[in-house]
Design a protein around this motif. Sequence first.
Motif, PDB file in Angstrom:
ATOM      1  N   UNK A 114     106.458  38.878  39.185  1.00 15.96           N
ATOM      2  CA  UNK A 114     106.064  40.105  38.689  1.00 15.96           C
ATOM      3  C   UNK A 114     107.220  41.215  38.390  1.00 15.96           C
ATOM      4  N   UNK A 115     108.068  41.553  39.428  1.00 19.38           N
ATOM      5  CA  UNK A 115     108.983  42.440  39.339  1.00 19.38           C
ATOM      6  C   UNK A 115     110.213  42.076  38.139  1.00 19.38           C
ATOM      7  N   UNK A 116     110.657  40.759  38.224  1.00 20.84           N
ATOM      8  CA  UNK A 116     111.517  40.268  37.371  1.00 20.84           C
ATOM      9  C   UNK A 116     110.820  40.351  35.946  1.00 20.84           C
ATOM     10  N   UNK A 160     103.629  40.710  30.174  1.00 22.24           N
ATOM     11  CA  UNK A 160     104.585  39.677  30.581  1.00 22.24           C
ATOM     12  C   UNK A 160     104.996  39.456  32.155  1.00 22.24           C
ATOM     13  N   UNK A 161     104.525  40.504  32.725  1.00 26.20           N
ATOM     14  CA  UNK A 161     104.851  40.428  34.217  1.00 26.20           C
ATOM     15  C   UNK A 161     103.741  39.598  34.762  1.00 26.20           C
ATOM     16  N   UNK A 173      97.911  33.729  43.929  1.00 29.94           N
ATOM     17  CA  UNK A 173      98.259  34.292  42.856  1.00 29.94           C
ATOM     18  C   UNK A 173      96.889  34.882  42.180  1.00 29.94           C
ATOM     19  N   UNK A 174      95.897  34.384  42.414  1.00 35.34           N
ATOM     20  CA  UNK A 174      94.496  35.250  42.125  1.00 35.34           C
ATOM     21  C   UNK A 174      94.308  36.349  42.789  1.00 35.34           C
ATOM     22  N   UNK A 184      94.693  42.300  42.515  1.00 37.92           N
ATOM     23  CA  UNK A 184      95.056  43.782  42.979  1.00 37.92           C
ATOM     24  C   UNK A 184      96.091  44.499  42.122  1.00 37.92           C
ATOM     25  N   UNK A 185      97.006  43.666  41.328  1.00 36.32           N
ATOM     26  CA  UNK A 185      97.925  44.295  40.600  1.00 36.32           C
ATOM     27  C   UNK A 185      97.299  44.783  39.153  1.00 36.32           C
ATOM     28  N   UNK A 186      96.342  44.038  38.660  1.00 31.12           N
ATOM     29  CA  UNK A 186      95.526  44.499  37.610  1.00 31.12           C
ATOM     30  C   UNK A 186      94.819  45.816  37.843  1.00 31.12           C
ATOM     31  N   UNK A 187      93.997  45.664  39.091  1.00 26.84           N
ATOM     32  CA  UNK A 187      93.210  46.822  39.440  1.00 26.84           C
ATOM     33  C   UNK A 187      94.004  48.099  39.480  1.00 26.84           C
ATOM     34  N   UNK A 188      95.268  47.896  40.152  1.00 29.12           N
ATOM     35  CA  UNK A 188      96.215  49.173  40.517  1.00 29.12           C
ATOM     36  C   UNK A 188      96.683  49.627  38.913  1.00 29.12           C
ATOM     37  N   UNK A 189      97.120  48.596  38.159  1.00 34.23           N
ATOM     38  CA  UNK A 189      97.441  49.032  36.695  1.00 34.23           C
ATOM     39  C   UNK A 189      96.494  49.688  35.893  1.00 34.23           C
ATOM     40  N   UNK A 190      95.115  48.964  36.149  1.00 34.91           N
ATOM     41  CA  UNK A 190      93.984  49.677  35.402  1.00 34.91           C
ATOM     42  C   UNK A 190      93.909  51.058  35.788  1.00 34.91           C
ATOM     43  N   UNK A 191      94.129  51.706  36.815  1.00 29.84           N
ATOM     44  CA  UNK A 191      94.266  53.121  37.122  1.00 29.84           C
ATOM     45  C   UNK A 191      95.305  53.979  36.770  1.00 29.84           C
ATOM     46  N   UNK A 192      96.352  53.147  36.122  1.00 29.85           N
ATOM     47  CA  UNK A 192      97.404  53.950  35.583  1.00 29.85           C
ATOM     48  C   UNK A 192      97.366  54.119  34.200  1.00 29.85           C
ATOM     49  N   UNK A 193      97.528  55.437  33.572  1.00 26.43           N
ATOM     50  CA  UNK A 193      97.393  55.488  32.366  1.00 26.43           C
ATOM     51  C   UNK A 193      98.712  54.924  31.492  1.00 26.43           C
ATOM     52  N   UNK A 194      98.245  54.392  30.256  1.00 26.22           N
ATOM     53  CA  UNK A 194      99.495  53.828  29.246  1.00 26.22           C
ATOM     54  C   UNK A 194      99.734  54.674  28.331  1.00 26.22           C
ATOM     55  N   UNK A 195     100.923  54.989  27.982  1.00 30.86           N
ATOM     56  CA  UNK A 195     101.322  55.535  26.549  1.00 30.86           C
ATOM     57  C   UNK A 195     100.819  56.985  26.380  1.00 30.86           C
ATOM     58  N   UNK A 196      99.852  57.211  25.242  1.00 31.22           N
ATOM     59  CA  UNK A 196      99.125  58.573  25.041  1.00 31.22           C
ATOM     60  C   UNK A 196      98.570  58.971  25.927  1.00 31.22           C
TER      61      UNK A 196
END
Length: 462
Positions: A363-365, A383-384, A419-420, A425-437
């Motif tokens: 994920x990190x790299x 990509x991550x 991995x599942x 967990x990562x997808x849920x966290x990112x879902x709460x983080x806005x993207x771009x605009x």
Amino acid sequence: MAETNWVLSRIFFALSLIAAVTAFASASLGQSAVVGPAIVCLFAMLGLAFMTHAALRGVAFTIWVLAFVAASMFYPAAFGTWFGTDLVILIVPLIQIIMFGMGTTLSGKDFARVLAMPWPVCVGMVLQFSVMPLVGLGIATAFGFPPEIAAGVILVGSVPGGVASNLMAYLARGDVALSVTMTACSTLASPLMTPLLMKFLAGRLVPINFWDMMLSILNMIIVPIVAGLIANKILYGRGAWLQRAGAVALIAVGSGLAAAAVLGVDGDALGAVLPAFIAGELLKLRGGILIGLLLIAAVAAAKLVTDVLFRSPGKWMDRALPIVSMAGICFIIGIITARSREQLLTVGLALIAAAIVHNAIGYVLGYGSARLAGLHETACRTVAIEVGLQNAGMASGLAINVLQSSSAALAPAIFGPWMNVSGSVLATWWHRQPVGEERREVEDLAAGQNAFEETGRREERK
């Protein structure tokens, strides 16, 4: 429906609590005969509870994996032989069915899309087949695993992206189109890249036959995916001829007859029309072709009944295949665990730690390298996820079918469920983080809110 699920979820949670108490009490009292059934029942009830709970449904698969692992650890004989037949022969057909399901979600546009976004796909492919294999080698060496288990760790890193990555990318607000294209392209490259990487990185640990592994990937992965692409066209094609009962029936019957012909072909028959070497190698693809034709026939027959005759088209394939895939993977893990029970008891915790480290580094790299390559935030997330999530089912099949080692299959069996979990967990966290605009809008809103509050405080001071 929601109220029914709420009630069922509470019932299953209550039953799982009873099973947990029973397992603990039995262990304390030395009633070992009761501990096994209680623990298996505990995970089974939790699996049902999670499936009926809206917020926990995403991790229900992992709970079911734990249920099958527990069952295979307490009752390994149940996953050994049935009616005198070794259940290990089911691993490859089950993986072929899962890959067929993946193929039904793809179309030609998913492969052609690489021309529209060559740089992100190139970045992802390079990272997929460089970062993860080398990290796998480093982890296997650092943990000092026995050769076959170490080869399994490297194998997990050398396979393409997992089939769950597309859903994770969607949940993470990533680029789903890029995710699908990367998964498709890395899978198509795997007959060459996976054997090549294994030959160079794991060849000193276990014997690696490049040609046999390549043919096994073609048979187990590529042929079923191609069959799935055909099934996708049958199911969702807009051609008028696909809505005619006669045409769909012809596909069903023709595919069934072709499957019978493939089943009846032997080496002598092929050798009569083809050079002996080519005939022998083609026979190694017979399993994938047979499964693919049978599934195409089944899909066409189902479409004939549901869509053409009863005029009630629906996304029944999209609902059925995830359940089939989940059940197939759980059963594969159970078979593998039963055969490596003793080794799992000694290296299980170390393999879990290795899975966590391997996955996290991916994920990190993956994310960091994508940022350095100048990709957009949505592409970086994609990509991550693609780099971090591997096709553990494919790795399991290759470990059993090519490496002929249940020990090598231990790593995929453990890495896959983890991995599942981490991907969810990562997808849920990112879902709460806005993207771009969206991020800028949130920041502007927060700045405006702060300014408003500061103005209010000044007015109060006056």
